[in-house]
Design a protein around this motif. Structure first.
Motif, PDB file in Angstrom:
ATOM      1  N   MET A 472       0.853  -1.270   0.041  1.00  0.00           N
ATOM      2  CA  MET A 472       0.077  -0.100   0.017  1.00  0.00           C
ATOM      3  C   MET A 472       1.023   1.243   0.024  1.00  0.00           C
ATOM      4  N   THR A 473       0.514   2.111  -0.782  1.00  0.00           N
ATOM      5  CA  THR A 473       1.197   3.220  -0.967  1.00  0.00           C
ATOM      6  C   THR A 473       0.442   4.720  -0.748  1.00  0.00           C
ATOM      7  N   PRO A 474       0.158   5.298   0.492  1.00  0.00           N
ATOM      8  CA  PRO A 474      -0.719   6.080   0.461  1.00  0.00           C
ATOM      9  C   PRO A 474      -0.207   7.595  -0.075  1.00  0.00           C
ATOM     10  N   PRO A 475      -0.878   8.449  -0.504  1.00  0.00           N
ATOM     11  CA  PRO A 475      -0.426   9.664  -0.941  1.00  0.00           C
ATOM     12  C   PRO A 475       0.112  10.500   0.194  1.00  0.00           C
ATOM     13  N   GLY A 600      -5.064   5.197  16.543  1.00  0.00           N
ATOM     14  CA  GLY A 600      -4.707   6.224  15.459  1.00  0.00           C
ATOM     15  C   GLY A 600      -6.022   6.674  14.639  1.00  0.00           C
ATOM     16  N   SER A 601      -5.736   7.186  13.683  1.00  0.00           N
ATOM     17  CA  SER A 601      -6.896   7.576  12.694  1.00  0.00           C
ATOM     18  C   SER A 601      -7.703   6.604  12.058  1.00  0.00           C
ATOM     19  N   LEU A 622      -8.092   2.280   8.451  1.00  0.00           N
ATOM     20  CA  LEU A 622      -7.170   2.982   9.134  1.00  0.00           C
ATOM     21  C   LEU A 622      -6.529   3.991   8.287  1.00  0.00           C
ATOM     22  N   ALA A 623      -6.325   5.239   8.772  1.00  0.00           N
ATOM     23  CA  ALA A 623      -5.526   6.295   7.944  1.00  0.00           C
ATOM     24  C   ALA A 623      -4.165   6.112   8.266  1.00  0.00           C
ATOM     25  N   PRO A 624      -3.230   6.630   7.219  1.00  0.00           N
ATOM     26  CA  PRO A 624      -3.630   6.941   5.707  1.00  0.00           C
ATOM     27  C   PRO A 624      -3.892   5.450   4.966  1.00  0.00           C
ATOM     28  N   PHE A 625      -4.405   5.595   3.941  1.00  0.00           N
ATOM     29  CA  PHE A 625      -4.613   4.367   2.852  1.00  0.00           C
ATOM     30  C   PHE A 625      -4.501   5.097   1.367  1.00  0.00           C
ATOM     31  N   GLY A 667      -4.548  13.331   4.943  1.00  0.00           N
ATOM     32  CA  GLY A 667      -4.999  14.702   5.627  1.00  0.00           C
ATOM     33  C   GLY A 667      -5.218  14.410   7.146  1.00  0.00           C
ATOM     34  N   VAL A 668      -6.226  13.404   7.155  1.00  0.00           N
ATOM     35  CA  VAL A 668      -6.971  13.067   8.614  1.00  0.00           C
ATOM     36  C   VAL A 668      -5.595  12.312   9.579  1.00  0.00           C
ATOM     37  N   ALA A 669      -4.704  11.596   8.796  1.00  0.00           N
ATOM     38  CA  ALA A 669      -3.633  11.160   9.467  1.00  0.00           C
ATOM     39  C   ALA A 669      -2.750  12.130  10.056  1.00  0.00           C
ATOM     40  N   ALA A 670      -2.498  13.123   9.275  1.00  0.00           N
ATOM     41  CA  ALA A 670      -1.614  14.160   9.566  1.00  0.00           C
ATOM     42  C   ALA A 670      -2.084  14.953  10.791  1.00  0.00           C
ATOM     43  N   LEU A 671      -3.366  15.291  10.845  1.00  0.00           N
ATOM     44  CA  LEU A 671      -4.005  15.986  12.056  1.00  0.00           C
ATOM     45  C   LEU A 671      -4.000  15.073  13.425  1.00  0.00           C
TER      46      LEU A 671
END
Length: 704
Positions: A472-475, A600-601, A622-625, A667-671
């Motif tokens: 998996m390679t999230p942006p 996590g997010s 689970l974020a990020p994806f 973005g959710v994971a970053a927050l």
């Protein structure tokens, strides 16, 4: 001196080795009283353990032919493991004595609960003492463990003596599940069975890590209430996935819910279980719903042959039961393989007249040479490229015995193939047929129950497909300056709808063009700028769900209608409102985000609109994806068919939507913990694109 038999490579050096592969064991509270915990523990240990055993009880000089010691201090050595077969009132003193003697691990069967206990309670005091001393502890309130491959049985309750040794590691929060699976199911081969109990020190993730350090572990089975060490648990799941070890989990307690998440629909539909669904999805965990499904699935995923590409093929001796399996396959989502014309020709040459050469196959005709017909038909099915798994489905005979001729036909076929084969009987047998055990030992599952066998096939294929996925390679997430901006806004608590929509747009989901107003003059100016038709909503602070407050008006097409709507809302809910241009038609999704402490997010995808909670149509990730994960999540929603253009509808751009959801997840994971909850409902999705039409968000205490 090596631990136990020292046959399990890294396991002999694992930090849990003193607990699970001890060289010496003291049984504190050993007893001669038949049926007592102290008697059963000592007797079962002595049957299998080759290391040093020290019974400890001041009331005996000898037990089971062994010298019995009055206390731990009098032992000739500090044992690796002390098993405390004692009542709660005696535990604290015994734990202290064991630590003073240099014991490296403990097992406690008792609950650790005392009437009128002081603060901190006994279990917490035991936990603190053991953690300070670096002592591993199985329990309290458990049944102990079996390490079959290493010859260690530490259990104070009567267990089966006919366990089939194999590669399944069972770890359970319920001691009774040890009895239900390890003691009462003779077709699953276990290498390790652990009743984790209260996990005062050593927990689920620790035992999983130990099991994964063993070269003989082929699958892990979990009966769990919760992950008390979430990050360690996630790491263990990640390690299992990386090593190709399937994890089969029965997670109980899905409906418990804390009140703090009542703010958003996302929180309400996620419950306490959503994060586990997301975690299991991320790491390919095979989630089952009952012990029957767990037992059946374990037999299939732990056998040595992996699922081949393709679908299911099944051979039957009953046309009626064949029809039943077709129905069950559709219900379970199991694809039946469409076999080639060549395979159909091979089958037609074997079958009696009137039997259709197709899959699933009813191969019983007149009974002539049925054994050869069954064998050759199964071989023909297995050799078809579209077949990934072969089931031979028939009923047991009297006393639950498998027909020897049928078994011989099955083995003759299975031995000629490298694809996975299994016998399936429509109803449960006892599992005590010697033929069942012989086939299981050979690596051929014998599955009881038509529905559970079909569910197991679905799980078997799902595990195969998970393993076939690429990494998996999230942006990348948004720029740090943007993240900092929204962290600051979220630190003030709940956002207004306008701000929440602005944040959603910044995270990657386009939002409706809108204006806010606090007077009729501002409303009129906003309407002129936006154009009709319009949506008018209250923007009064503190109203999270506007429809419940009758605070939304749709399809406003004229200035007069707008004035009437505004006067109504402002008189009841205050002058602050939000106006937006009515969005193009489309399907409605709900997209949410939650912060789950320790995990996590979490992103929630669901059917949108007012039915978001009632329909129960939701996916948790689970974020990020990445976009591929988003697309798989969308495909699991009932609304997906309509999004994809079902029955002549205009299809949405699902690739663009999946890409946007992946960016949103980054973005959710970053927050992170700064974003406590976020709801986008609805996200209108149609042929012209997608727009977030309503949103609410809060941070506040999550940032602390």
């Amino acid at each position: 001196m090596p631990y136990a038999t020292a046959s399990q490579d890294h396991a002999t050096r694992h930090r849990l080795a003193p607990l699970l592969t001890p060289r010496s064991v003291a049984v504190v509270g050993a007893s001669a009283r038949e049926g007592s915990v102290g008697h059963l523990t000592l007797a079962q240990l002595m049957r299998v353990f080759s290391g040093s055993i020290y019974p400890v009880n001041p009331n005996y000089e000898e037990l089971e032919g062994q010298r019995c010691y009055p206390d731990l201090a009098g032992l000739p050595e500090a044992p690796d493991l002390a098993v405390l077969c004692l009542p709660n009132a005696a535990l604290e003193e015994a734990v202290a004595a064991a630590i003073d003697r240099g014991v490296r691990a403990l097992t406690i069967f008792a609950s650790g609960l005392l009437p009128d206990d002081r603060d901190p309670p006994l279990n917490e005091r035991i936990r603190a003492r053991c953690q300070e001393a670096g002592v591993e502890l199985c329990g309290s309130n458990g049944m102990g463990f079996y390490n079959y491959a290493e010859g260690v049985a530490v259990c104070g309750f009567r267990g089966s003596q006919t366990i089939l040794k194999g590669g399944v590691a069972l770890i359970t929060h319920s001691g009774s599940v040890v009895s239900a699976l390890a003691d009462c199911e003779e077709r699953i081969g276990f290498n390790l069975v652990i009743s984790a109990g209260n996990e005062l020190v050593t927990g689920l993730a620790d035992y999983m890590d130990y099991a994964l350090s063993r070269s003989d572990t082929r699958a892990i089975a979990l009966f769990m209430e919760s992950a008390r060490k979430p990050q360690d648990f996630a790491r263990a799941l990640e390690k299992a996935a990386a090593r190709g070890i399937p994890v089969v989990a029965l997670k109980v307690g899905r409906n418990a819910r804390s009140a703090e998440l009542a703010f958003s629909h996302s929180g309400a539909i996620a419950g306490s279980d959503g994060v586990y669904q997301a975690l299991f999805e991320r790491y390919g965990v095979i989630r089952v719903d009952s012990l029957d499904e767990m037992a059946t699935t374990l037999q299939l995923v732990s056998q040595p042959r992996k699922a081949a590409p393709g679908g299911l093929a099944s051979l039957h001796d009953s046309g009626g039961e064949r029809g039943l399996y077709v129905d069950l396959a559709e219900r379970a989502g199991v694809p039946y393989a469409v076999v080639s014309e060549e395979t159909e020709a091979r089958l037609a040459a074997l079958l009696d007249p009137g039997l259709l050469p197709t899959n699933p196959l009813d191969a019983w005709g007149t009974g002539r040479d049925f054994q050869t017909i069954f064998t050759e038909s199964m071989v023909a099915l297995a050799e078809d490229p579209a077949v990934g798994l072969v089931y031979f489905c028939f009923d047991r005979e009297g006393a639950g015995i498998l027909d020897p001729a049928y078994v011989a036909a099955f083995e003759a076929a299975a031995d000629r193939s490298e694809k996975p084969f299994a016998i399936v009987t429509p109803r449960h047998g006892t599992g005590h047929d010697p033929g069942d055990r012989r086939l299981a030992a050979k690596g051929y599952p014998v599955l009881d129950g038509d529905w559970w066998s079909m569910k197991a096939a679905a799980q078997f294929f799902a595990w195969r497909d998970f393993q076939a996925r690429g990494p998996m390679t999230p942006p990348q997430g948004p720029e740090e300056s943007l993240v900092s901006q929204w962290r600051q806004r979220l630190s003030q608590g709940a956002l207004s709808e306008d701000d929440a929509l602005s944040m959603v747009a910044a995270l990657g989901l386009p939002a409706a063009v809108r204006r806010t107003a606090e007077s009729w003059q501002e409303v009129e100016a906003a309407a002129e700028a936006l154009g009709y038709p319009l949506v008018l909503k209250t923007a009064a602070p503190g109203i999270a769900h506007k429809t419940e407050a009758d605070g939304v008006r749709l399809g406003i097409g004229t200035l007069a209608a707008l004035r009437t709507a505004y006067e109504d809302l402002s008189s009841r809910l205050g002058p602050a409102v939000l106006l937006a241009k009515e969005a193009p038609p489309g399907e409605e999704l709900a997209v949410g985000a939650l912060w789950e402490e320790g995990f996590g997010s979490l992103v929630v995808l669901a059917s949108g609109g007012i039915a978001v909670e009632s329909e129960g149509d939701a996916v948790f990730l689970l974020a990020p994806f990445d976009a591929q994960t988003a697309r798989r999540g969308l495909a699991r929603l009932r609304v997906y068919g309509r999004l994809a253009g079902l029955r002549g509808r205009a299809a949405a751009d699902l690739d663009a939507l999946s890409d946007a959801l992946a960016r949103f997840s980054a973005g959710v994971a970053a927050l992170g913990p700064d974003l406590k909850e976020l709801d986008v409902n609805p996200l209108r999705v149609g042929a012209e694109g997608f727009l977030a039409l309503d949103a609410l968000a809060r941070g506040g205490e999550a940032a602390s």
